[in-house]
Design a protein around this motif. Structure first.
Motif, PDB file in Angstrom:
ATOM      1  N   ARG A 256       0.824  -1.212   0.000  1.00  0.00           N
ATOM      2  CA  ARG A 256       0.000   0.000   0.000  1.00  0.00           C
ATOM      3  C   ARG A 256       0.858   1.262   0.000  1.00  0.00           C
ATOM      4  NH1 ARG A 256      -4.645  -1.217  -1.921  1.00  0.00           N
ATOM      5  NH2 ARG A 256      -5.493  -3.066  -0.930  1.00  0.00           N
ATOM      6  N   ILE A 257       0.385   2.260  -0.743  1.00  0.00           N
ATOM      7  CA  ILE A 257       0.893   3.628  -0.570  1.00  0.00           C
ATOM      8  C   ILE A 257       0.252   4.163   0.718  1.00  0.00           C
ATOM      9  CG2 ILE A 257       0.852   5.986  -1.503  1.00  0.00           C
ATOM     10  CD1 ILE A 257       2.596   4.102  -3.165  1.00  0.00           C
ATOM     11  N   THR A 258       1.085   4.670   1.626  1.00  0.00           N
ATOM     12  CA  THR A 258       0.546   5.122   2.922  1.00  0.00           C
ATOM     13  C   THR A 258       0.406   6.643   3.024  1.00  0.00           C
ATOM     14  OG1 THR A 258       2.769   5.052   3.859  1.00  0.00           O
ATOM     15  CG2 THR A 258       1.407   3.103   4.136  1.00  0.00           C
ATOM     16  N   CYS A 259       1.264   7.383   2.300  1.00  0.00           N
ATOM     17  CA  CYS A 259       1.081   8.828   2.246  1.00  0.00           C
ATOM     18  C   CYS A 259       1.856   9.397   1.062  1.00  0.00           C
ATOM     19  CB  CYS A 259       1.474   9.525   3.548  1.00  0.00           C
ATOM     20  SG  CYS A 259       3.220   9.485   3.906  1.00  0.00           S
ATOM     21  N   VAL A 260       1.403  10.542   0.591  1.00  0.00           N
ATOM     22  CA  VAL A 260       2.033  11.231  -0.541  1.00  0.00           C
ATOM     23  C   VAL A 260       2.347  12.648  -0.083  1.00  0.00           C
ATOM     24  CG1 VAL A 260       1.759  11.945  -2.956  1.00  0.00           C
ATOM     25  CG2 VAL A 260       0.611   9.869  -2.136  1.00  0.00           C
ATOM     26  N   LYS A 261       3.570  13.116  -0.405  1.00  0.00           N
ATOM     27  CA  LYS A 261       3.923  14.473   0.045  1.00  0.00           C
ATOM     28  C   LYS A 261       4.870  15.148  -0.936  1.00  0.00           C
ATOM     29  CE  LYS A 261       5.378  13.031   3.953  1.00  0.00           C
ATOM     30  NZ  LYS A 261       5.773  13.224   5.354  1.00  0.00           N
ATOM     31  N   ALA A 284       6.055   9.206  -2.410  1.00  0.00           N
ATOM     32  CA  ALA A 284       5.060   8.408  -1.691  1.00  0.00           C
ATOM     33  C   ALA A 284       5.776   7.363  -0.847  1.00  0.00           C
ATOM     34  CB  ALA A 284       4.122   7.724  -2.685  1.00  0.00           C
ATOM     35  N   ALA A 285       5.290   7.160   0.364  1.00  0.00           N
ATOM     36  CA  ALA A 285       5.800   6.073   1.212  1.00  0.00           C
ATOM     37  C   ALA A 285       4.989   4.817   0.902  1.00  0.00           C
ATOM     38  CB  ALA A 285       5.659   6.443   2.674  1.00  0.00           C
ATOM     39  N   ALA A 286       5.692   3.687   0.758  1.00  0.00           N
ATOM     40  CA  ALA A 286       5.032   2.382   0.548  1.00  0.00           C
ATOM     41  C   ALA A 286       5.351   1.491   1.734  1.00  0.00           C
ATOM     42  CB  ALA A 286       5.500   1.743  -0.744  1.00  0.00           C
ATOM     43  N   SER A 287       4.349   0.701   2.167  1.00  0.00           N
ATOM     44  CA  SER A 287       4.476  -0.079   3.411  1.00  0.00           C
ATOM     45  C   SER A 287       5.098  -1.453   3.147  1.00  0.00           C
ATOM     46  CB  SER A 287       3.095  -0.228   4.062  1.00  0.00           C
ATOM     47  OG  SER A 287       2.171  -0.751   3.115  1.00  0.00           O
ATOM     48  N   ILE A 288       6.381  -1.405   2.737  1.00  0.00           N
ATOM     49  CA  ILE A 288       7.147  -2.633   2.489  1.00  0.00           C
ATOM     50  C   ILE A 288       8.621  -2.275   2.594  1.00  0.00           C
ATOM     51  CG2 ILE A 288       7.276  -2.292  -0.039  1.00  0.00           C
ATOM     52  CD1 ILE A 288       6.753  -5.362  -0.297  1.00  0.00           C
ATOM     53  N   GLY A 289       9.435  -3.225   3.077  1.00  0.00           N
ATOM     54  CA  GLY A 289      10.857  -2.927   3.239  1.00  0.00           C
ATOM     55  C   GLY A 289      11.702  -4.177   3.192  1.00  0.00           C
TER      56      GLY A 289
END
Length: 376
Positions: A256-261, A284-289
């Motif tokens: 998921r994309i969690t936020c865009v800035k 965009a931050a994505a919830s995976i690492g």
């Protein structure tokens, strides 16, 4: 609409499995095999990250009766899930686990004569396949040591049902690699012939993995230990194969994309100031690492697909999150999918591509996908 459970599974980062593609790949590979040769799928390393139980049960449903894994614990997981048939352990099993071989009716690789004696000394009937070293120099008795190989048959508690070796360059197309592979094939065939001449018969043979089948489909053995090809990918996109096989990827990796800035010109993002904006950007931050299996080597190198557009990984891949440049992606917002392996719109990222950007092969990328990534 899917159930709440489905939504939960796709809440953060997840793997989607296309079982129709798995079925397709099995049929494609079976068409290449000579009459009487059975697939022995490699479902080790959690079925190359796909989920060993899910994949194993689907293969069983398709009539597959033989499997190979790396360890006793992997084999036990399949047995406990209800998978019957032969499960061959390709690697070493410690003597402290020999009782598991008995309890779960597993087939153990004989890695050399000394290990065969240790298995025999356990005093219980054990099913085994004898490993032959034809040039990989990893496991198995050396192919020229026929007397040592024959000695294994004199051990009363070993029920020997198979003999096999491993091709170390069957994915190669250079003259040297082809010559070496042909030499390995000949050496293995000579060991089988020498055993038969001594009256040792009644065992199954296997030599080919995925590339052994794809590049040497003319070989006639009893099993084919297919791994990466079963899952619809090659180790590297530059690999050339001889056989006419159309393989389809089974796995997609999404988050998921969690936020865009906004990221302003000359601002740095992520750990270690490893990325600096050379213009006005949207990220965009994505919830995976990397704890989910995205290699840190993809920092400032990798890509994801967002709404059918390519978005570059910017900055360092973190344990649980990463950043994407979505400046050129229209209408991106929190909750959108980022696809790291798979399709979005007209675009596709193959496991091979992600692997090559990380300086490795797709086998490693897939098999290192983390357990907290839900398999759907």
């Amino acid at each position: 609409m899917g159930s709440n459970h489905d939504k939960y599974q796709k809440g953060r980062a997840w793997i989607e499995l296309n079982m129709d593609n798995l079925t397709h790949n099995v049929k494609q590979l079976q068409k290449l095999l000579p009459k009487g040769c059975a697939l022995m799928p490699a479902v080790k390393a959690n079925a190359y990250g796909h989920g060993a139980v899910r994949i194993g049960l689907k293969l069983a449903e398709m009539g597959i009766k033989d499997y190979c894994v790396a360890s006793a614990s992997e084999a036990i997981e399949l047995r406990r899930a209800g998978i019957t048939g032969q499960i061959l352990i390709l690697g070493y099993t410690s003597p402290c686990q020999f009782q598991d071989l008995v309890n779960y009716q597993l087939t153990q690789t004989v890695v050399d004569l000394a290990y065969a004696r240790a298995l025999n000394d356990y005093g219980h009937p054990l099913w085994v396949h004898v490993g032959i070293d034809t040039g990989m120099h990893r496991l198995g008795e050396r192919s020229e040591d026929v007397e040592n190989i024959c000695e294994i048959w004199r051990l009363e508690h070993l029920k020997i049902t198979g003999v096999y070796s491993h091709l170390s360059a069957s994915d190669g197309n250079s003259e040297a690699e082809i010559t070496f592979t042909r030499k390995q094939i000949t050496e293995f065939q000579e060991v089988v012939k020498a055993l038969n001449q001594r009256g040792i018969v009644g065992f199954k043979t296997h030599l080919q993995g995925s590339y052994g089948v794809l590049n040497y489909p003319e070989l006639e053995f009893d099993y084919a230990r297919v791994g990466i090809a079963l899952y619809g990918t090659l180790s590297m996109s530059s690999d050339r194969i001889k056989a006419d096989a159309e393989l389809r990827p089974v796995l997609s990796l999404k988050a998921r994309i969690t936020c865009v800035k906004a990221l302003h010109e000359n601002e740095a993002a992520g750990y270690g100031l490893a990325f600096r904006a050379d213009r006005e950007m949207r990220i965009a931050a994505a919830s995976i690492g990397y704890a989910d299996g995205i290699p840190r080597e993809l920092s400032n190198k990798g890509y994801a697909l967002v709404n059918g557009y390519r978005a570059a990984v910017v900055g360092r891949v973190c344990m649980d999150q990463l950043l994407l440049d979505v400046s050129d992606v229209p209408k991106v917002s929190a909750g959108d999918e980022a696809v790291f392996i798979g399709k979005s719109g007209e675009q596709e990222i193959l496991a091979c591509e992600a692997a090559e950007r990380a300086g490795t092969i797709s086998n490693e990328i897939l098999s290192r996908l983390g357990s907290r990534v839900e398999r759907v």
